[in-house]
Write a protein that holds these residues in place. Structure first.
Motif, PDB file in Angstrom:
ATOM      1  N   PRO A   1       8.778   2.618  14.873  1.00  0.00           N
ATOM      2  CA  PRO A   1       8.263   3.659  13.976  1.00  0.00           C
ATOM      3  C   PRO A   1       7.004   4.353  14.489  1.00  0.00           C
ATOM      4  CG  PRO A   1       7.611   1.511  13.176  1.00  0.00           C
ATOM      5  CD  PRO A   1       8.518   1.265  14.364  1.00  0.00           C
ATOM      6  N   ILE A   2       6.899   5.631  14.174  1.00  0.00           N
ATOM      7  CA  ILE A   2       5.684   6.415  14.400  1.00  0.00           C
ATOM      8  C   ILE A   2       5.074   6.778  13.048  1.00  0.00           C
ATOM      9  CG2 ILE A   2       4.731   8.557  15.341  1.00  0.00           C
ATOM     10  CD1 ILE A   2       7.126   8.451  17.361  1.00  0.00           C
ATOM     11  N   ALA A   3       5.907   7.045  12.057  1.00  0.00           N
ATOM     12  CA  ALA A   3       5.454   7.316  10.686  1.00  0.00           C
ATOM     13  C   ALA A   3       6.422   6.632   9.737  1.00  0.00           C
ATOM     14  CB  ALA A   3       5.400   8.815  10.419  1.00  0.00           C
ATOM     15  N   ALA A   4       5.865   5.926   8.747  1.00  0.00           N
ATOM     16  CA  ALA A   4       6.697   5.152   7.827  1.00  0.00           C
ATOM     17  C   ALA A   4       6.158   5.261   6.412  1.00  0.00           C
ATOM     18  CB  ALA A   4       6.731   3.679   8.253  1.00  0.00           C
ATOM     19  N   SER A   5       7.029   5.615   5.494  1.00  0.00           N
ATOM     20  CA  SER A   5       6.636   5.692   4.086  1.00  0.00           C
ATOM     21  C   SER A   5       7.024   4.399   3.374  1.00  0.00           C
ATOM     22  CB  SER A   5       7.315   6.889   3.421  1.00  0.00           C
ATOM     23  OG  SER A   5       8.713   6.729   3.437  1.00  0.00           O
ATOM     24  N   THR A   6       6.477   4.225   2.186  1.00  0.00           N
ATOM     25  CA  THR A   6       6.859   3.093   1.348  1.00  0.00           C
ATOM     26  C   THR A   6       6.628   3.459  -0.115  1.00  0.00           C
ATOM     27  OG1 THR A   6       6.616   0.706   0.965  1.00  0.00           O
ATOM     28  CG2 THR A   6       4.595   1.942   1.335  1.00  0.00           C
ATOM     29  N   THR A   7       7.383   2.807  -0.958  1.00  0.00           N
ATOM     30  CA  THR A   7       7.145   2.892  -2.400  1.00  0.00           C
ATOM     31  C   THR A   7       6.789   1.520  -2.947  1.00  0.00           C
ATOM     32  OG1 THR A   7       9.510   2.590  -2.843  1.00  0.00           O
ATOM     33  CG2 THR A   7       8.686   4.874  -2.706  1.00  0.00           C
ATOM     34  N   ASP A   8       6.628   0.536  -2.080  1.00  0.00           N
ATOM     35  CA  ASP A   8       6.324  -0.829  -2.477  1.00  0.00           C
ATOM     36  C   ASP A   8       4.929  -0.877  -3.107  1.00  0.00           C
ATOM     37  OD1 ASP A   8       5.288  -3.516  -2.426  1.00  0.00           O
ATOM     38  OD2 ASP A   8       6.828  -4.050  -0.962  1.00  0.00           O
ATOM     39  N   PRO A   9       4.836  -1.199  -4.400  1.00  0.00           N
ATOM     40  CA  PRO A   9       3.527  -1.181  -5.069  1.00  0.00           C
ATOM     41  C   PRO A   9       2.549  -2.200  -4.490  1.00  0.00           C
ATOM     42  CG  PRO A   9       5.233  -1.994  -6.564  1.00  0.00           C
ATOM     43  CD  PRO A   9       5.927  -1.540  -5.316  1.00  0.00           C
ATOM     44  N   PHE A  10       3.034  -3.324  -3.983  1.00  0.00           N
ATOM     45  CA  PHE A  10       2.152  -4.329  -3.384  1.00  0.00           C
ATOM     46  C   PHE A  10       1.491  -3.769  -2.126  1.00  0.00           C
ATOM     47  CE2 PHE A  10       1.530  -7.904  -0.402  1.00  0.00           C
ATOM     48  CZ  PHE A  10       0.615  -8.643  -1.127  1.00  0.00           C
ATOM     49  N   ILE A  11       2.273  -3.177  -1.247  1.00  0.00           N
ATOM     50  CA  ILE A  11       1.745  -2.588  -0.012  1.00  0.00           C
ATOM     51  C   ILE A  11       0.762  -1.470  -0.351  1.00  0.00           C
ATOM     52  CG2 ILE A  11       2.336  -1.264   2.071  1.00  0.00           C
ATOM     53  CD1 ILE A  11       3.227  -4.154   2.292  1.00  0.00           C
ATOM     54  N   LEU A  12       1.164  -0.560  -1.223  1.00  0.00           N
ATOM     55  CA  LEU A  12       0.309   0.572  -1.581  1.00  0.00           C
ATOM     56  C   LEU A  12      -1.009   0.110  -2.207  1.00  0.00           C
ATOM     57  CD1 LEU A  12       3.053   2.951  -3.002  1.00  0.00           C
ATOM     58  CD2 LEU A  12       1.791   3.225  -0.845  1.00  0.00           C
ATOM     59  N   SER A  13      -0.950  -0.926  -3.021  1.00  0.00           N
ATOM     60  CA  SER A  13      -2.152  -1.453  -3.655  1.00  0.00           C
ATOM     61  C   SER A  13      -3.114  -2.036  -2.627  1.00  0.00           C
ATOM     62  CB  SER A  13      -1.767  -2.514  -4.683  1.00  0.00           C
ATOM     63  OG  SER A  13      -2.905  -3.169  -5.181  1.00  0.00           O
ATOM     64  N   ARG A  14      -2.590  -2.800  -1.670  1.00  0.00           N
ATOM     65  CA  ARG A  14      -3.448  -3.408  -0.645  1.00  0.00           C
ATOM     66  C   ARG A  14      -4.086  -2.338   0.229  1.00  0.00           C
ATOM     67  NH1 ARG A  14      -3.138  -8.632  -1.213  1.00  0.00           N
ATOM     68  NH2 ARG A  14      -3.634  -9.432   0.830  1.00  0.00           N
ATOM     69  N   GLU A  15      -3.303  -1.324   0.574  1.00  0.00           N
ATOM     70  CA  GLU A  15      -3.846  -0.232   1.378  1.00  0.00           C
ATOM     71  C   GLU A  15      -4.954   0.496   0.620  1.00  0.00           C
ATOM     72  OE1 GLU A  15       0.322   0.688   3.821  1.00  0.00           O
ATOM     73  OE2 GLU A  15      -0.310   2.032   2.204  1.00  0.00           O
ATOM     74  N   SER A  16      -4.717   0.772  -0.640  1.00  0.00           N
ATOM     75  CA  SER A  16      -5.722   1.465  -1.464  1.00  0.00           C
ATOM     76  C   SER A  16      -6.972   0.611  -1.648  1.00  0.00           C
ATOM     77  CB  SER A  16      -5.135   1.824  -2.826  1.00  0.00           C
ATOM     78  OG  SER A  16      -4.131   2.789  -2.680  1.00  0.00           O
ATOM     79  N   ASP A  17      -6.798  -0.698  -1.810  1.00  0.00           N
ATOM     80  CA  ASP A  17      -7.944  -1.585  -1.967  1.00  0.00           C
ATOM     81  C   ASP A  17      -8.844  -1.533  -0.736  1.00  0.00           C
ATOM     82  OD1 ASP A  17      -7.076  -2.361  -4.475  1.00  0.00           O
ATOM     83  OD2 ASP A  17      -6.355  -4.337  -3.814  1.00  0.00           O
ATOM     84  N   LEU A  18      -8.242  -1.579   0.459  1.00  0.00           N
ATOM     85  CA  LEU A  18      -9.051  -1.554   1.679  1.00  0.00           C
ATOM     86  C   LEU A  18      -9.794  -0.221   1.803  1.00  0.00           C
ATOM     87  CD1 LEU A  18     -10.118  -2.839   4.213  1.00  0.00           C
ATOM     88  CD2 LEU A  18      -7.981  -2.245   5.371  1.00  0.00           C
ATOM     89  N   LEU A  19      -9.120   0.879   1.517  1.00  0.00           N
ATOM     90  CA  LEU A  19      -9.795   2.174   1.559  1.00  0.00           C
ATOM     91  C   LEU A  19     -10.939   2.221   0.543  1.00  0.00           C
ATOM     92  CD1 LEU A  19     -10.060   5.018   2.720  1.00  0.00           C
ATOM     93  CD2 LEU A  19      -8.341   5.759   1.053  1.00  0.00           C
ATOM     94  N   SER A  20     -10.750   1.623  -0.616  1.00  0.00           N
ATOM     95  CA  SER A  20     -11.821   1.586  -1.623  1.00  0.00           C
ATOM     96  C   SER A  20     -13.030   0.809  -1.125  1.00  0.00           C
ATOM     97  CB  SER A  20     -11.322   0.976  -2.927  1.00  0.00           C
ATOM     98  OG  SER A  20     -10.405   1.831  -3.550  1.00  0.00           O
ATOM     99  N   TYR A  21     -12.817  -0.338  -0.483  1.00  0.00           N
ATOM    100  CA  TYR A  21     -13.936  -1.110   0.065  1.00  0.00           C
ATOM    101  C   TYR A  21     -14.702  -0.286   1.094  1.00  0.00           C
ATOM    102  CZ  TYR A  21     -11.685  -5.198  -2.039  1.00  0.00           C
ATOM    103  OH  TYR A  21     -11.108  -6.089  -2.919  1.00  0.00           O
TER     104      TYR A  21
END
Length: 184
Positions: free
Chosen positions: A45-65
């Motif tokens: 993969p070069i670009a990959a989407s997801t709708t997985d709420p667990f993955i999206l939540s962890r990514e958002s948490d790190l950006l928030s920190y």
């Protein structure tokens, strides 16, 4: 002049003087509707989407920190970029399926090259990676402890960011994190 920042150093004047030119020497496919919507010819993969709420939540948490830290230092919060998130996520997936860690993938592309392939315009691009940590706060603390990665977090030149996370229990490290930083 476009510049590429790695976790360790600034690499200026990539390619031709005055600009960074990505030679399109990779077989890329656009997969319509697929989660891995831009891939190398070998399927990585070069670009990959997801709708997985667990993955999206962890990514958002790190950006928030990271953004909370930046604001506490008097630096503007980074704007979450969906396209960059997809490229960062794909790099995390690629590390997990390829059992490698690093800013340069087995195809030889660095973060700026991958952004170019995905059609993301940039003048400065940087990337932080981490692996074997499952909690986004622990990843954030590891990045603060690394001078190069901490510098990327604090750099006021960056405007946009994308965080990608992948958990793969069958891989060497299980958890893979990528955060891309960009100035247009």
């Amino acid at each position: 002049m476009r510049q590429m920042l790695t976790a360790a150093a600034l690499i200026a004047a990539l390619g031709a003087p005055g600009c960074h030119v990505h030679e399109d020497d990779h077989d890329t496919d656009i997969v319509v509707g697929g989660a891995w919507y831009i891939t190398y010819g070998n399927g990585h993969p070069i670009a990959a989407s997801t709708t997985d709420p667990f993955i999206l939540s962890r990514e958002s948490d790190l950006l928030s920190y990271v953004n909370n830290h930046r604001v506490s230092m008097g630096v503007a919060a980074l704007i979450d970029s969906g396209a960059m998130r997809d490229v960062a996520r794909a790099h995390s997936i690629h590390m997990s399926i390829g059992d490698f860690t690093g800013l340069v993938n087995p195809e030889g592309d660095d973060p700026g090259d991958r952004a170019d392939i995905a059609g993301i315009a940039w003048s400065i691009y940087a990337e932080n990676i981490e692996y074997d940590w499952s909690d986004p706060y622990d990843v954030y603390l590891e990045w603060l402890a690394s001078p190069g990665m901490h510098a990327n977090i604090d750099d006021p030149d960056f405007v946009y960011a994308g965080v990608g996370y992948e958990h793969e229990s069958e891989s060497i490290w299980n958890d893979y994190w990528t955060m891309d930083f960009r100035r247009p």
